[in-house]
Enzyme design. Structure first.
Site, PDB file in Angstrom:
ATOM      1  N   ASP A  66       0.442  -1.134   0.267  1.00  0.00           N
ATOM      2  CA  ASP A  66       0.095  -0.205   0.337  1.00  0.00           C
ATOM      3  C   ASP A  66       0.899   1.412  -0.128  1.00  0.00           C
ATOM      4  O   ASP A  66       0.461   2.919  -0.334  1.00  0.00           O
ATOM      5  CB  ASP A  66      -0.972  -0.079   0.728  1.00  0.00           C
ATOM      6  CG  ASP A  66      -2.337  -0.939   0.971  1.00  0.00           C
ATOM      7  OD1 ASP A  66      -2.230  -1.729  -0.603  1.00  0.00           O
ATOM      8  OD2 ASP A  66      -2.167  -1.554   2.577  1.00  0.00           O
ATOM      9  N   GLY A  67       1.714   1.201   0.771  1.00  0.00           N
ATOM     10  CA  GLY A  67       3.191   2.360   0.866  1.00  0.00           C
ATOM     11  C   GLY A  67       3.462   2.337  -0.460  1.00  0.00           C
ATOM     12  O   GLY A  67       3.359   3.779  -1.214  1.00  0.00           O
ATOM     13  N   ARG A 165      -5.278  18.904  23.147  1.00  0.00           N
ATOM     14  CA  ARG A 165      -4.061  19.066  23.483  1.00  0.00           C
ATOM     15  C   ARG A 165      -3.820  16.922  23.287  1.00  0.00           C
ATOM     16  O   ARG A 165      -3.797  16.755  23.818  1.00  0.00           O
ATOM     17  CB  ARG A 165      -3.800  18.938  25.427  1.00  0.00           C
ATOM     18  CG  ARG A 165      -2.849  19.954  25.906  1.00  0.00           C
ATOM     19  CD  ARG A 165      -2.222  19.587  27.414  1.00  0.00           C
ATOM     20  NE  ARG A 165      -2.785  20.890  27.535  1.00  0.00           N
ATOM     21  CZ  ARG A 165      -2.419  21.821  27.694  1.00  0.00           C
ATOM     22  NH1 ARG A 165      -0.608  21.574  27.158  1.00  0.00           N
ATOM     23  NH2 ARG A 165      -2.541  23.206  27.913  1.00  0.00           N
ATOM     24  N   THR A 178      -8.335   3.169   7.507  1.00  0.00           N
ATOM     25  CA  THR A 178      -7.766   2.022   7.364  1.00  0.00           C
ATOM     26  C   THR A 178      -5.761   2.136   8.217  1.00  0.00           C
ATOM     27  O   THR A 178      -5.667   0.692   7.937  1.00  0.00           O
ATOM     28  CB  THR A 178      -8.697   0.967   7.240  1.00  0.00           C
ATOM     29  OG1 THR A 178      -8.264   1.615   5.720  1.00  0.00           O
ATOM     30  CG2 THR A 178      -9.729   0.728   6.809  1.00  0.00           C
ATOM     31  N   GLY A 179      -6.010   3.462   8.273  1.00  0.00           N
ATOM     32  CA  GLY A 179      -4.365   3.326   8.104  1.00  0.00           C
ATOM     33  C   GLY A 179      -3.785   3.923   9.645  1.00  0.00           C
ATOM     34  O   GLY A 179      -4.139   3.444  10.842  1.00  0.00           O
ATOM     35  N   TYR A 180      -3.471   4.780   9.907  1.00  0.00           N
ATOM     36  CA  TYR A 180      -3.016   5.782  10.822  1.00  0.00           C
ATOM     37  C   TYR A 180      -3.664   6.472  11.778  1.00  0.00           C
ATOM     38  O   TYR A 180      -3.336   5.919  13.083  1.00  0.00           O
ATOM     39  CB  TYR A 180      -1.442   6.681  10.944  1.00  0.00           C
ATOM     40  CG  TYR A 180      -1.115   7.790  11.838  1.00  0.00           C
ATOM     41  CD1 TYR A 180      -1.489   6.722  12.872  1.00  0.00           C
ATOM     42  CD2 TYR A 180       0.004   9.047  11.479  1.00  0.00           C
ATOM     43  CE1 TYR A 180      -0.341   7.403  13.605  1.00  0.00           C
ATOM     44  CE2 TYR A 180       0.282   9.253  12.379  1.00  0.00           C
ATOM     45  CZ  TYR A 180       0.395   8.864  14.125  1.00  0.00           C
ATOM     46  OH  TYR A 180       0.841   8.963  14.573  1.00  0.00           O
ATOM     47  N   SER A 181      -4.856   6.716  11.182  1.00  0.00           N
ATOM     48  CA  SER A 181      -6.521   7.042  11.680  1.00  0.00           C
ATOM     49  C   SER A 181      -6.627   5.802  12.885  1.00  0.00           C
ATOM     50  O   SER A 181      -6.850   5.749  14.439  1.00  0.00           O
ATOM     51  CB  SER A 181      -7.394   7.441  10.713  1.00  0.00           C
ATOM     52  OG  SER A 181      -8.695   7.649  12.062  1.00  0.00           O
ATOM     53  N   SER A 183      -5.527   2.824  13.593  1.00  0.00           N
ATOM     54  CA  SER A 183      -4.204   2.604  15.132  1.00  0.00           C
ATOM     55  C   SER A 183      -4.334   3.195  16.034  1.00  0.00           C
ATOM     56  O   SER A 183      -4.412   3.561  17.565  1.00  0.00           O
ATOM     57  CB  SER A 183      -2.835   3.161  14.523  1.00  0.00           C
ATOM     58  OG  SER A 183      -2.459   1.877  13.487  1.00  0.00           O
TER      59      SER A 183
END
Length: 283
Positions: A66-67, A165, A178-181, A183
């Site tokens: 995917d990258g 914060r 389904t990526g960083y979000s 996680s």
């Protein structure tokens, strides 16, 4: 019809697949061009610089994970991308290695289906400069090497939502959900949903949760904490360092990223298989 081939040269399996694909294309007299990095590592030709490949290629072939496909999407300029998954998850790269030749044959026969994926358009202004870029998955504003917990403000259509914060803030498309979000605790969103998700990273605020918004909204982000160690990255690639003097605006891009769809795949099956849903853990 010409295919632009991009290979993840850090993966021996992708290099081997690239060499096999080139050999097959030569045998079948199919026109192709490689990006300069792939050509150098595979010792093949012809080649062109990645940023100019869209001028020569009618379709892109991404050999990696995917990258790799995300990297290709930044240069495809709306040209369709065939994603061959030689990585791990394979949410975006929809075809397995053994399907590679069949999908190219179907493209040559004009027998394929396109999936249009929404992109983010990001504008960064500050210090007398304005930079614009796009991202298929997400844009992330994060603390970088700043040792404390910064304050990052988020406004939607000029209405302040919160001063988070947190270690950072992710703005993701439905594709990038389904990526960083994910996680960071964000929801899974079906790719064709016309929404964005704003997900704080490790917020020092117990009641804060990710927020799903319509994709016709404009999001403004600012770092409120003094310093210049904060970073902005897009699809996992560093764009630039930022400070409180920078204003970041995120909106839906005019152009989509166009992927050749695998009609044999069902998104819900993919989720179940990739995340091992419904499977008992082995002891």
């Amino acid at each position: 019809m010409k295919f632009g081939i991009v290979v993840n040269t850090n993966r021996p399996r992708a290099i081997a697949a690239g060499k096999e694909l080139i050999s097959w294309m030569r045998k079948e007299q199919i026109d192709f061009v490689l990006d300069a990095n792939s050509a150098e590592n595979l010792k093949e030709s012809p080649s062109v610089e990645m940023e100019n490949m869209h001028e020569q290629a009618d379709f892109f072939v991404s050999l990696g994970g995917d990258g790799t496909l995300l990297g290709v999407s930044h240069f495809s300029n709306t040209k369709p991308i065939i994603g061959i998954n030689l990585g791990r998850l394979g949410f975006l790269a929809e075809f397995c290695e053994h399907e590679m030749y069949d999908v190219i044959k179907r493209v040559l026969q004009n027998n394929f289906m396109l999936e249009n994926r929404t992109q983010l358009e990001v504008s960064v202004s500050g210090k007398g400069q304005v930079r614009n870029f796009t991202g298929l998955n997400d844009v992330v504003i994060e603390k970088g090497t700043y040792p404390g917990v910064p304050v990052i403000s988020v406004s939607i259509d000029n209405n302040l939502v919160s001063e988070y914060r947190a270690d950072g803030v992710i703005i993701a498309t439905s594709t990038g959900s389904t990526g960083y979000s994910l996680s960071a605790g964000g929801p899974i969103i079906i790719p064709k949903s016309k929404v964005f998700v704003v997900t704080p990273v490790c917020p020092h605020m117990l009641t804060v949760r990710p927020m799903v918004i319509c994709d016709d909204k404009e999001i403004e982000v600012r770092v409120e904490t003094p310093g210049d160690r904060f970073v902005l990255n897009c699809d996992g690639m560093l764009i630039q360092n930022i400070s409180p003097s920078h204003q970041i605006r995120v909106r839906k891009a005019k152009n989509t990223v166009n992927l050749i769809a695998n009609e044999r795949r069902n998104y819900y099956n993919v989720l179940r298989q990739k995340f091992h849903w419904g499977k008992e853990q082995e002891s």
